[in-house]
Design a protein around this motif. Structure first.
Motif, short mmCIF file in Angstrom:
data_model
loop_
_atom_site.label_atom_id
_atom_site.label_comp_id
_atom_site.label_asym_id
_atom_site.label_seq_id
_atom_site.Cartn_x
_atom_site.Cartn_y
_atom_site.Cartn_z
N ASN A 201 -8.25 -4.96 15.25
CA ASN A 201 -7.62 -6.20 14.00
C ASN A 201 -7.46 -5.58 12.38
OD1 ASN A 201 -7.66 -8.22 13.06
ND2 ASN A 201 -9.26 -8.07 11.15
N MET A 202 -7.69 -4.65 12.46
CA MET A 202 -7.47 -4.03 11.19
C MET A 202 -6.40 -2.33 11.70
SD MET A 202 -9.30 -4.66 8.64
CE MET A 202 -8.09 -3.89 7.49
N ARG A 203 -5.58 -2.54 12.73
CA ARG A 203 -4.90 -1.40 13.17
C ARG A 203 -3.26 -2.35 12.55
NH1 ARG A 203 -3.47 2.17 16.92
NH2 ARG A 203 -5.62 3.06 15.95
N ALA A 204 -3.89 -4.18 13.22
CA ALA A 204 -2.76 -4.91 13.32
C ALA A 204 -2.20 -4.77 11.48
CB ALA A 204 -2.49 -6.41 13.98
N ALA A 205 -3.89 -5.11 11.14
CA ALA A 205 -3.63 -6.08 9.58
C ALA A 205 -2.40 -4.12 8.48
CB ALA A 205 -4.80 -5.26 8.74
N GLU A 206 -3.10 -3.28 9.11
CA GLU A 206 -2.73 -2.39 8.68
C GLU A 206 -1.27 -1.48 8.72
OE1 GLU A 206 -6.12 0.81 7.97
OE2 GLU A 206 -4.74 1.13 10.02
N LEU A 207 -0.84 -2.46 9.96
CA LEU A 207 0.86 -2.32 10.43
C LEU A 207 1.56 -3.60 9.27
CD1 LEU A 207 0.09 -1.51 14.14
CD2 LEU A 207 0.96 -0.14 12.23
N PHE A 208 0.71 -4.85 9.14
CA PHE A 208 1.66 -5.81 8.79
C PHE A 208 1.50 -5.11 6.93
CE2 PHE A 208 2.07 -10.73 7.52
CZ PHE A 208 2.59 -10.09 8.27
N GLY A 209 1.05 -4.46 6.84
CA GLY A 209 0.66 -3.85 5.10
C GLY A 209 -0.85 -4.53 4.09
N ILE A 210 -1.11 -5.34 5.16
CA ILE A 210 -2.14 -6.98 4.70
C ILE A 210 -3.55 -5.82 3.99
CG2 ILE A 210 -1.13 -8.78 4.78
CD1 ILE A 210 -3.16 -9.14 6.68
N GLY A 211 -3.94 -4.45 4.53
CA GLY A 211 -4.70 -4.36 4.43
C GLY A 211 -5.36 -2.18 4.12
N ARG B 256 -15.30 7.98 -0.84
CA ARG B 256 -14.01 7.63 0.63
C ARG B 256 -13.80 6.05 0.46
NH1 ARG B 256 -12.63 9.60 5.09
NH2 ARG B 256 -14.04 11.79 6.19
N LEU B 257 -14.56 6.16 -0.33
CA LEU B 257 -14.55 3.81 -0.47
C LEU B 257 -13.43 3.75 -2.13
CD1 LEU B 257 -18.15 2.41 -1.23
CD2 LEU B 257 -16.51 1.57 -0.21
N ALA B 258 -13.24 5.00 -2.59
CA ALA B 258 -12.49 5.21 -4.57
C ALA B 258 -10.94 5.41 -3.75
CB ALA B 258 -13.32 6.36 -4.99
N VAL B 259 -10.65 7.09 -2.11
CA VAL B 259 -9.82 6.38 -2.02
C VAL B 259 -8.99 5.09 -1.19
CG1 VAL B 259 -8.19 8.25 -0.13
CG2 VAL B 259 -10.22 9.06 -1.50
N GLY B 260 -9.97 4.37 -0.39
CA GLY B 260 -9.61 3.26 0.17
C GLY B 260 -8.70 1.88 -1.37
N LEU B 261 -10.00 2.22 -2.09
CA LEU B 261 -9.95 1.11 -2.75
C LEU B 261 -8.09 1.62 -4.63
CD1 LEU B 261 -13.15 0.25 -5.02
CD2 LEU B 261 -11.82 -0.98 -3.42
N ASP B 262 -7.93 2.78 -3.89
CA ASP B 262 -7.00 3.41 -4.48
C ASP B 262 -6.12 3.33 -3.94
OD1 ASP B 262 -5.61 4.48 -6.67
OD2 ASP B 262 -5.05 5.49 -5.05
N LYS B 263 -5.66 3.52 -2.50
CA LYS B 263 -4.78 2.78 -1.82
C LYS B 263 -4.60 1.83 -1.41
CE LYS B 263 -4.92 6.59 1.44
NZ LYS B 263 -5.47 6.56 3.37
N GLN B 264 -5.16 0.49 -1.92
CA GLN B 264 -4.94 -1.10 -1.91
C GLN B 264 -3.71 -1.53 -2.56
OE1 GLN B 264 -5.60 -1.98 0.59
NE2 GLN B 264 -7.08 -2.51 1.85
N LYS B 265 -3.94 -0.18 -3.89
CA LYS B 265 -3.30 -1.11 -5.40
C LYS B 265 -1.12 -1.30 -4.77
CE LYS B 265 -5.57 1.89 -8.31
NZ LYS B 265 -6.01 3.09 -9.59
N LYS B 266 -0.95 -0.85 -3.47
CA LYS B 266 0.36 -1.13 -3.24
C LYS B 266 0.48 -1.78 -3.03
CE LYS B 266 -0.03 -0.56 1.55
NZ LYS B 266 0.74 0.35 3.08
N GLU B 267 2.16 -2.55 -3.44
CA GLU B 267 2.13 -3.86 -2.24
C GLU B 267 1.82 -4.45 -0.90
OE1 GLU B 267 5.97 -4.17 -3.17
OE2 GLU B 267 6.12 -4.78 -5.12
N PHE B 268 1.66 -5.86 -1.18
CA PHE B 268 1.15 -5.95 0.57
C PHE B 268 1.20 -7.42 0.69
CE2 PHE B 268 -1.67 -7.51 -2.76
CZ PHE B 268 -2.16 -9.19 -2.59
N LEU B 269 1.79 -7.96 2.28
CA LEU B 269 2.17 -9.39 2.32
C LEU B 269 1.43 -10.42 1.79
CD1 LEU B 269 4.62 -7.95 5.20
CD2 LEU B 269 5.11 -8.18 2.93
N GLN B 270 2.12 -11.72 2.49
CA GLN B 270 1.06 -13.13 1.46
C GLN B 270 1.75 -14.50 2.80
OE1 GLN B 270 1.00 -14.45 -1.55
NE2 GLN B 270 0.41 -16.37 -0.99
#
Length: 391
Positions: free
Chosen positions: A334-344, A356-370
């Motif tokens: 599921n997260m593979r699909a979410a990553e490809l779609f740009g929502i997670g 790893r949490l710090a890196v993961g949270l930092d990557k979430q600052k990018k734009e995402f789809l809704q």
């Protein structure tokens, strides 16, 4: 619709496999369908106290055994267990005499529904189609808990076809015994088999997936447990980013405790559904056993969950990104699909750490789809029920 009798089989080894049938049943409440629900007698029955339709007991493995099976990478069913499931299915079908059976993870219906000659609607996910991800990500497996997954990955990639074949073997053996054709040596073909197959997914997330004529997308299925708001609901401050944390019923308590410990030192407010802990406030953590996932996501700036599809859909509909702490193959896909779609983004549960949490949270600052919630799920199901009775 001329009052069709529907029998839902909810293999509620996790809450999601009860929640999705309940979401569909709610959409059918304005019709004149006669609805029956079969589900196990486990702790998830607490959410059926005000359920207005008949509920039937369903023989099933326990949620704890299901988690152990996933942790060790074992087949979900032995031949003996699958035979018992089929016996239970056929008994309920004979008793209720439905026009259509609708199953969520009740994989035995690929045999029992065909034996009973009744139309089988399978609620599943598009990421289980072999075409989506021929070699799925390596899940977190207890036998390799102390081995770097990078060492295991090459062996896993060579062995996964034979592993899938071993998981499919009991189904094919029993289908032969019942005079049915085998479904192939990839268990994912059993996960996505049915007279009608309905994907509880957003179709835009799978633009290149070939769709057989009897396969359809439902759209996101959103459901919330019928629980009151916690006492602190109106007191959550909004002067800092709000993080919604939910482990779900298949997330690791240990891994998510690491998440909460890390968040306790950040300038954020955390609202969390912990399942096992009474409602309260500890530092910057506002917690309750259960929360309305969509309402919580709508208050938050980020969701951290176990990577399950229902949580991801809640986050996407609310317009926030999601960080999935994944353990089993379903979550990774599921997260593979979410990553490809740009929502997670995803993290391995067995590698959760502050860094790893710090890196993961930092990557979430990018734009995402809704994603916008639609009533697609109700429309598709009604059309199928209206047009189909038997295979």
């Amino acid at each position: 619709m001329a009052g069709k009798r529907l029998l839902f089989f909810a293999e509620a080894v996790t809450l999601a496999h009860l929640a999705r049938p309940l979401a569909l049943i709610e959409k059918l409440s304005e019709t004149d369908c006669e609805i029956h629900l079969a589900c196990p007698t486990n702790n998830f029955r607490q959410f059926l106290k005000d359920f207005p339709y008949p509920v039937h007991d369903l023989d099933s493995i326990t949620p704890a055994k299901f988690r152990r099976i996933l942790d060790w990478g074992l087949p979900l069913f032995s031949k003996a267990r699958l035979r018992q499931y089929i016996k239970t299915d056929l008994g309920l079908i004979e008793k209720i005499q439905p026009d259509v059976v609708i199953g969520d993870l009740r994989l035995s219906l690929v045999i029992s529904a065909r034996v009973a000659k009744i139309h089988y609607i399978n609620i599943t996910n598009a990421y289980w189609r072999p075409e989506f991800c021929p070699i799925p990500p390596l899940p977190c497996l207890r036998p390799f808990a102390y081995v770097p997954h990078q060492w295991v990955e090459p062996v896993y990639r060579r062995l996964i076809p034979s592993i899938f074949a071993s998981h499919a073997r009991p189904f094919n053996q029993l289908r032969r015994q019942y005079g049915l054709l085998e479904l192939g040596d990839d268990v994912r073909k059993i996960y996505t088999n049915g007279d009608t197959v309905l994907y509880a997914d957003v179709p835009e997330m799978y633009p290149d997936l070939p769709m057989p004529e009897n396969h359809h997308f439902l759209g996101p299925l959103l459901w919330a447990p019928p629980v009151p708001e916690p006492p602190w609901w109106g007191e959550v401050p909004d002067d800092k980013p709000i993080i919604y944390v939910v482990a779900g019923t298949s997330g690791s308590a240990q891994a998510f405790q690491k998440v909460l410990d890390y968040m306790s030192n950040l300038p954020v407010t955390v609202i969390a559904a912990l399942g096992h802990k009474q409602a309260g406030v500890t530092g910057n953590l506002f917690h309750a056993p259960w929360l309305d996932g969509l309402k919580s996501a709508q208050r938050a700036d980020l969701m951290i969950c176990n990577g399950g599809v229902m949580g991801c859909h809640q986050a996407a509909v609310a317009g926030i990104p999601v960080l999935g702490i994944c353990a089993n193959m379903d979550q990774f896909l599921n997260m593979r699909a979410a990553e490809l779609f740009g929502i997670g983004r995803s993290l391995r549960q067995d590698e959760v750490s502050e860094g790893r949490l710090a890196v993961g949270l930092d990557k979430q600052k990018k734009e995402f789809l809704q994603i916008t919630e639609t009533n697609l799920s109700g429309n598709v199901l009604l059309e199928v029920i209206e047009s189909k009775k038997t295979p």
